[in-house]
Design an enzyme around this catalytic site. Structure first.
Site, PDB file in Angstrom:
ATOM      1  N   LYS A  11      28.291  23.465  43.838  1.00 49.44           N
ATOM      2  CA  LYS A  11      27.851  22.803  45.073  1.00 49.44           C
ATOM      3  C   LYS A  11      28.330  21.339  45.137  1.00 49.44           C
ATOM      4  O   LYS A  11      28.774  20.784  44.124  1.00 49.44           O
ATOM      5  CB  LYS A  11      26.321  22.884  45.151  1.00 49.44           C
ATOM      6  CG  LYS A  11      25.798  24.326  45.278  1.00 49.44           C
ATOM      7  CD  LYS A  11      24.283  24.330  45.447  1.00 49.44           C
ATOM      8  CE  LYS A  11      23.744  25.748  45.564  1.00 49.44           C
ATOM      9  NZ  LYS A  11      22.277  25.745  45.790  1.00 49.44           N
ATOM     10  N   TYR A  51      24.259  31.504  54.033  1.00 50.00           N
ATOM     11  CA  TYR A  51      22.810  31.452  53.788  1.00 50.00           C
ATOM     12  C   TYR A  51      22.006  32.141  54.898  1.00 50.00           C
ATOM     13  O   TYR A  51      20.823  31.844  55.081  1.00 50.00           O
ATOM     14  CB  TYR A  51      22.360  29.996  53.631  1.00 50.00           C
ATOM     15  CG  TYR A  51      22.695  29.400  52.275  1.00 50.00           C
ATOM     16  CD1 TYR A  51      22.220  29.973  51.094  1.00 50.00           C
ATOM     17  CD2 TYR A  51      23.469  28.244  52.167  1.00 50.00           C
ATOM     18  CE1 TYR A  51      22.515  29.423  49.852  1.00 50.00           C
ATOM     19  CE2 TYR A  51      23.770  27.683  50.921  1.00 50.00           C
ATOM     20  CZ  TYR A  51      23.282  28.282  49.771  1.00 50.00           C
ATOM     21  OH  TYR A  51      23.575  27.725  48.538  1.00 50.00           O
ATOM     22  N   ASN A 114      20.539  21.586  43.188  1.00 48.79           N
ATOM     23  CA  ASN A 114      20.540  22.437  41.982  1.00 48.79           C
ATOM     24  C   ASN A 114      21.925  22.922  41.564  1.00 48.79           C
ATOM     25  O   ASN A 114      22.060  23.879  40.826  1.00 48.79           O
ATOM     26  CB  ASN A 114      19.524  23.584  42.136  1.00 48.79           C
ATOM     27  CG  ASN A 114      19.887  24.562  43.235  1.00 48.79           C
ATOM     28  OD1 ASN A 114      20.939  24.446  43.856  1.00 48.79           O
ATOM     29  ND2 ASN A 114      19.027  25.541  43.469  1.00 48.79           N
ATOM     30  N   HIS A 117      25.582  27.814  42.903  1.00 50.96           N
ATOM     31  CA  HIS A 117      25.112  29.046  43.538  1.00 50.96           C
ATOM     32  C   HIS A 117      25.613  30.255  42.762  1.00 50.96           C
ATOM     33  O   HIS A 117      26.742  30.252  42.268  1.00 50.96           O
ATOM     34  CB  HIS A 117      25.658  29.134  44.971  1.00 50.96           C
ATOM     35  CG  HIS A 117      25.509  30.502  45.569  1.00 50.96           C
ATOM     36  ND1 HIS A 117      24.346  30.919  46.163  1.00 50.96           N
ATOM     37  CD2 HIS A 117      26.366  31.562  45.605  1.00 50.96           C
ATOM     38  CE1 HIS A 117      24.499  32.186  46.569  1.00 50.96           C
ATOM     39  NE2 HIS A 117      25.715  32.599  46.247  1.00 50.96           N
ATOM     40  N   GLU A 128      29.470  38.045  49.887  1.00 54.20           N
ATOM     41  CA  GLU A 128      29.860  36.633  49.736  1.00 54.20           C
ATOM     42  C   GLU A 128      31.342  36.499  49.381  1.00 54.20           C
ATOM     43  O   GLU A 128      32.035  35.609  49.892  1.00 54.20           O
ATOM     44  CB  GLU A 128      28.975  35.966  48.674  1.00 54.20           C
ATOM     45  CG  GLU A 128      27.536  35.791  49.168  1.00 54.20           C
ATOM     46  CD  GLU A 128      26.531  35.412  48.089  1.00 54.20           C
ATOM     47  OE1 GLU A 128      25.333  35.335  48.403  1.00 54.20           O
ATOM     48  OE2 GLU A 128      26.932  35.211  46.925  1.00 54.20           O
TER      49      GLU A 128
HETATM   50  P1  DAT Z   1      19.189  30.541  44.712  1.00 52.53           P
HETATM   51  O1  DAT Z   1      20.224  29.486  44.994  1.00 52.53           O
HETATM   52  O2  DAT Z   1      18.583  30.382  43.346  1.00 52.53           O
HETATM   53  O3  DAT Z   1      19.672  31.946  44.977  1.00 52.53           O
HETATM   54  P2  DAT Z   1      17.745  30.759  47.242  1.00 52.53           P
HETATM   55  O4  DAT Z   1      18.778  31.779  47.629  1.00 52.53           O
HETATM   56  O5  DAT Z   1      16.321  31.159  47.368  1.00 52.53           O
HETATM   57  O6  DAT Z   1      17.964  30.278  45.724  1.00 52.53           O
HETATM   58  O7  DAT Z   1      17.952  29.428  48.076  1.00 52.53           O
HETATM   59  C1  DAT Z   1      19.254  28.944  48.313  1.00 52.53           C
HETATM   60  C2  DAT Z   1      19.269  27.458  48.101  1.00 52.53           C
HETATM   61  O8  DAT Z   1      18.413  26.837  49.045  1.00 52.53           O
HETATM   62  C3  DAT Z   1      18.748  26.999  46.744  1.00 52.53           C
HETATM   63  O9  DAT Z   1      19.729  27.075  45.724  1.00 52.53           O
HETATM   64  C4  DAT Z   1      18.356  25.585  47.036  1.00 52.53           C
HETATM   65  C5  DAT Z   1      17.829  25.673  48.463  1.00 52.53           C
HETATM   66  N1  DAT Z   1      16.364  25.863  48.451  1.00 52.53           N
HETATM   67  C6  DAT Z   1      15.698  26.966  48.073  1.00 52.53           C
HETATM   68  N2  DAT Z   1      14.373  26.803  48.183  1.00 52.53           N
HETATM   69  C7  DAT Z   1      14.210  25.524  48.630  1.00 52.53           C
HETATM   70  C8  DAT Z   1      13.088  24.729  48.923  1.00 52.53           C
HETATM   71  N3  DAT Z   1      11.837  25.197  48.801  1.00 52.53           N
HETATM   72  N4  DAT Z   1      13.299  23.463  49.362  1.00 52.53           N
HETATM   73  C9  DAT Z   1      14.553  22.980  49.495  1.00 52.53           C
HETATM   74  N5  DAT Z   1      15.670  23.683  49.223  1.00 52.53           N
HETATM   75  C10 DAT Z   1      15.499  24.938  48.796  1.00 52.53           C
HETATM   76 MG    MG Z   2      20.210  32.889  46.701  1.00 53.72          MG
END
Ligand code: DAT
Ligand code: MG
Length: 151
Positions: A11, A51, A114, A117, A128
């Protein structure tokens, strides 16, 4: 299935912080095979699709805007169990819940930064990969060490 593939994306925060090499290194050293890689500033439209499953969540618009601000490094990695193992290597979505030794556990602090991805299933990995890469960008090759990684 040794031909399982996952989509891993470094990212904007990790690119800006100079962590690209370290993240690639984890997958390379594990023994997975790099199939494709490119650096790109993705459009908001691209990240909106990437997303799409999170569309209803309150952080979605901010997430899409953030991801499109600065370059990401998109990759396809291949190997036995690479989707599940890739997620384990990343750690939890929230870095605070990620164990030391994982990528997020070692290199970041907040959920919205974080750094990396990884696809959460084989089906989403295939979607994807198709969203980010043309078939012609995927390299068909056999690493010279493959007989020393698989029995
Ligand atoms: P991951 O990246 O672990 O698959 P996800 O698909 O649930 O997690 O969410 C995609 C991204 O969105 C994640 O890497 C960071 C952001 N995100 C997720 N939950 C969030 C939250 N509660 N507040 C802010 N950003 C968030
Ligand atoms: Mg995800």
């Amino acid at each position: 299935d040794k031909t399982e593939r996952t989509f891993i994306m470094i990212k904007p925060d990790a690119v800006q912080r100079g962590l690209v090499g370290k993240i690639i290194c984890r997958f390379e050293e594990k023994g997975f095979k790099l199939v494709a890689m490119k650096q790109k500033i993705g459009s908001k439209e691209l990240f909106a699709k990437h997303y799409e499953s999170l569309k209803k969540l309150k952080f979605y618009d901010g997430l899409v805007a953030y991801m499109a601000t600065s370059p990401v490094v998109a990759m396809v990695w291949e190997g036995l169990g690479v989707v599940k193992t890739g997620r384990l290597m990343l750690g939890e979505t929230d870095p605070a819940k990620s164990l030391p030794g994982t990528i997020r556990g070692d290199y970041c602090i907040e959920i919205g930064r974080n750094i990396c991805h990884g696809s959460d299933s084989v089906a989403s990995a295939n979607d994807e990969i198709a969203l980010w890469f043309d078939d012609s960008e995927l390299c068909h090759w056999t690493p010279s060490n493959s007989a020393w990684i698989y029995e």
